[in-house]
Enzyme design. Structure first.
Site, PDB file in Angstrom:
ATOM      1  N   LYS A 123      82.974  -7.375  -0.118  1.00 20.61           N
ATOM      2  CA  LYS A 123      83.006  -8.766  -0.576  1.00 20.61           C
ATOM      3  C   LYS A 123      84.089  -8.939  -1.634  1.00 20.61           C
ATOM      4  O   LYS A 123      84.205  -8.142  -2.563  1.00 20.61           O
ATOM      5  CB  LYS A 123      81.653  -9.164  -1.155  1.00 20.61           C
ATOM      6  CG  LYS A 123      81.497 -10.666  -1.392  1.00 20.61           C
ATOM      7  CD  LYS A 123      80.046 -10.979  -1.789  1.00 20.61           C
ATOM      8  CE  LYS A 123      79.782 -12.473  -1.791  1.00 20.61           C
ATOM      9  NZ  LYS A 123      80.538 -13.173  -2.829  1.00 20.61           N
ATOM     10  N   HIS A 160      85.504 -37.041  -0.102  1.00 17.18           N
ATOM     11  CA  HIS A 160      84.036 -36.941  -0.150  1.00 17.18           C
ATOM     12  C   HIS A 160      83.549 -35.647   0.516  1.00 17.18           C
ATOM     13  O   HIS A 160      82.427 -35.588   1.019  1.00 17.18           O
ATOM     14  CB  HIS A 160      83.372 -38.148   0.529  1.00 17.18           C
ATOM     15  CG  HIS A 160      83.757 -39.462  -0.045  1.00 17.18           C
ATOM     16  ND1 HIS A 160      83.040 -40.080  -1.061  1.00 17.18           N
ATOM     17  CD2 HIS A 160      84.801 -40.293   0.227  1.00 17.18           C
ATOM     18  CE1 HIS A 160      83.619 -41.223  -1.371  1.00 17.18           C
ATOM     19  NE2 HIS A 160      84.691 -41.375  -0.613  1.00 17.18           N
ATOM     20  N   SER A 203      81.302  -7.658  -5.355  1.00 15.64           N
ATOM     21  CA  SER A 203      79.860  -7.492  -5.424  1.00 15.64           C
ATOM     22  C   SER A 203      79.506  -6.029  -5.639  1.00 15.64           C
ATOM     23  O   SER A 203      80.189  -5.133  -5.137  1.00 15.64           O
ATOM     24  CB  SER A 203      79.196  -7.995  -4.136  1.00 15.64           C
ATOM     25  OG  SER A 203      77.821  -7.690  -4.113  1.00 15.64           O
ATOM     26  N   GLU A 254      87.495 -18.355 -11.075  1.00  7.86           N
ATOM     27  CA  GLU A 254      86.256 -18.480 -11.838  1.00  7.86           C
ATOM     28  C   GLU A 254      86.503 -18.283 -13.327  1.00  7.86           C
ATOM     29  O   GLU A 254      85.939 -19.005 -14.168  1.00  7.86           O
ATOM     30  CB  GLU A 254      85.231 -17.477 -11.318  1.00  7.86           C
ATOM     31  CG  GLU A 254      84.737 -17.798  -9.912  1.00  7.86           C
ATOM     32  CD  GLU A 254      84.001 -16.642  -9.244  1.00  7.86           C
ATOM     33  OE1 GLU A 254      83.521 -16.852  -8.123  1.00  7.86           O
ATOM     34  OE2 GLU A 254      83.917 -15.552  -9.847  1.00  7.86           O
TER      35      GLU A 254
END
Length: 458
Positions: A320, A184, A314, A327
């Site tokens: 970054k 969870h 980025s 993805e």
């Protein structure tokens, strides 16, 4: 342009095209997706054409000269030399007649030239009477999808083997890296990073087994069954001769359909394979998302692993780095799920003796295979092989996890441990610190207890 003629009339065909008037009509009629059917299906049809020519020759239905010319034409096509001659749109006649005739015409014209004739000479080599002898699109096209599916399933299994091996290797490397489990998205009982990766490997082993099982059903083919599967206008031995020749040329183990009627109109075997690919995509989706979560940060996330940096993350935030491979895998897997939804619907939309949505089924199945093959390879080479554990961060989370309370239950009792959890949340101290401060257990006792926290199989 050259002029060709059939029962529907005359048609202009590009002078140097290897295809004929049926293909030219289909090019004009169908322009929906802007994409041609995958070459994997075209090549599978070509394999079947060569096998049918051999069978017809063996049964005395086609002379040796024409049979040899057809088979040589098929060999030429399979080299990739004429890939641009198969332009028919995915969304065409529902049985795939347009592509089937496109292949018949290219084979016929290649054979004619080999025999010393001219393009379009239908007397010397007719696309229907000779190349398509004893055949119907209704059994050739679905048999081609099955052939392409089996061939691609072996490629997918090989890609999966490599990915599973890399994950299993990481499981071994991380076997002793203790960390907190999470259910969870909340702290749960401890686990090792190695156990986590071992679970991924087993999930993909099961996914591979589902693909293999679906592939077994695709080995039953209806080629030779003609329009509705009864084998009308063919000799009883035609089907077995085709399958024997096909197996000789491909090295595979196809078999004659047990029921020609069923296999002509039901596409469920292809639906089963598509479903197996969807389930694999869902497993890969889950694994990729787990990796993204485990690598989140670097300073404000879980940060328990580091993924290979493959590109700047980025255009505005210097330094970054994003989980770009994961993805990309996510998007690929989502696409496969969408393809399967369309296949499932198409499989259920057959009417009476035929399914009239076969080009869509074949197209989506082949695309799903190709996406998953490349996705597995990308995850393996660009992500999994370069995963590094942050052992210090994993240990910190292990010791700070409220899930450790479960391990203390047998020694200290539920109520006392619950009070410790509450105190820990208020004070910011982890359970290990509180247990030692309150002298509820010695450090040696606690370490022995923690050492057994990962289950009997560690």
């Amino acid at each position: 342009m050259r002029i060709e003629k059939d029962a529907m009339g005359e048609m202009q065909v590009p002078e140097n095209a290897w295809y004929g008037l049926h293909t030219s009509r289909s090019i004009k009629n169908f322009n929906v997706s802007g994409e041609s059917l995958p070459l994997a299906i075209v090549y599978a049809i070509v394999h079947l054409k060569a096998a049918c020519a051999a069978a017809n020759e063996q049964l005395g239905l086609l002379d040796q000269h024409r049979s040899l010319a057809i088979r040589k034409a098929c060999e030429t096509i399979l080299t990739g030399a004429h890939d641009d001659q198969f332009p028919i749109d995915v969304f065409q006649a529902g049985s795939g007649t347009s592509t089937q005739m496109n292949v018949n015409e290219v084979i016929a014209n290649l054979a004619v030239v080999q025999m010393g004739g001219q393009l379009g000479d239908r007397k010397m080599m007719h696309p229907n009477d000779h190349v398509n002898k004893g055949q119907s699109t209704n059994n050739i096209f679905p048999s081609a999808i099955r052939l392409a599916g089996v061939q691609l399933s072996y490629r997918l299994e090989a890609a999966l083997d490599a990915l599973i091996a890399s994950i299993a290797d990481k499981a071994g490397q991380f076997a002793r890296v203790a960390k907190s489990g999470r259910t969870h998205l909340q702290d749960a009982v401890p686990i090792t990073l190695g156990q986590e990766f071992d679970g991924y490997a087993r999930a993909l082993e099961k996914a591979k087994a589902r693909v293999a099982a679906a592939g077994e059903n695709l080995l039953e083919i209806g080629v030779g069954g003609n329009a509705v599967g009864t084998g009308i206008n063919t000799k009883p031995a035609f089907r077995s001769h085709i399958v024997a020749s096909l197996n000789d040329s491909t090295g595979l183990s196809f078999k004659v359909a047990q029921n020609g009627i069923e296999i002509t109109q039901f596409m469920t075997d292809m639906g089963q394979m598509s479903a197996a690919l969807r389930l694999l995509a869902l497993d890969l989706l889950k694994i990729a998302n787990d990796l993204r979560l485990l690598a989140s940060g670097p300073n404000t996330g879980l940060g328990e692993i580091r993924l290979p940096a493959v590109e700047p993350g980025s255009s505005i935030m210097p330094g970054k780095v994003n989980p770009s491979i994961c993805e990309a895998a996510n998007m690929a897997c989502i696409q496969v799920v969408g393809y399967d939804a369309a296949v499932a619907m198409a499989c259920g939309l057959g009417q009476l003796q035929l399914n009239t949505h076969m080009p869509l089924i074949g197209n989506n199945l082949v695309k799903s295979f190709n996406i998953l093959i490349r996705t597995c390879t990308m995850l393996d080479e660009k992500c999994i092989q370069g995963v590094v554990a942050d052992e210090e961060k994993c240990r910190k989370h292990f010791e700070a996890s409220a899930g450790l309370a479960t391990i203390l239950n047998p020694e200290l009792g539920y109520d006392r441990v619950a009070a410790l959890v509450k105190e820990g949340l208020a004070s910011g101290k982890n359970l290990k610190t509180l247990v030692l401060e309150k002298r509820l257990m010695s450090e040696g006792q606690l370490e022995r207890l923690l050492a057994g926290a990962f289950g009997p199989n560690l």
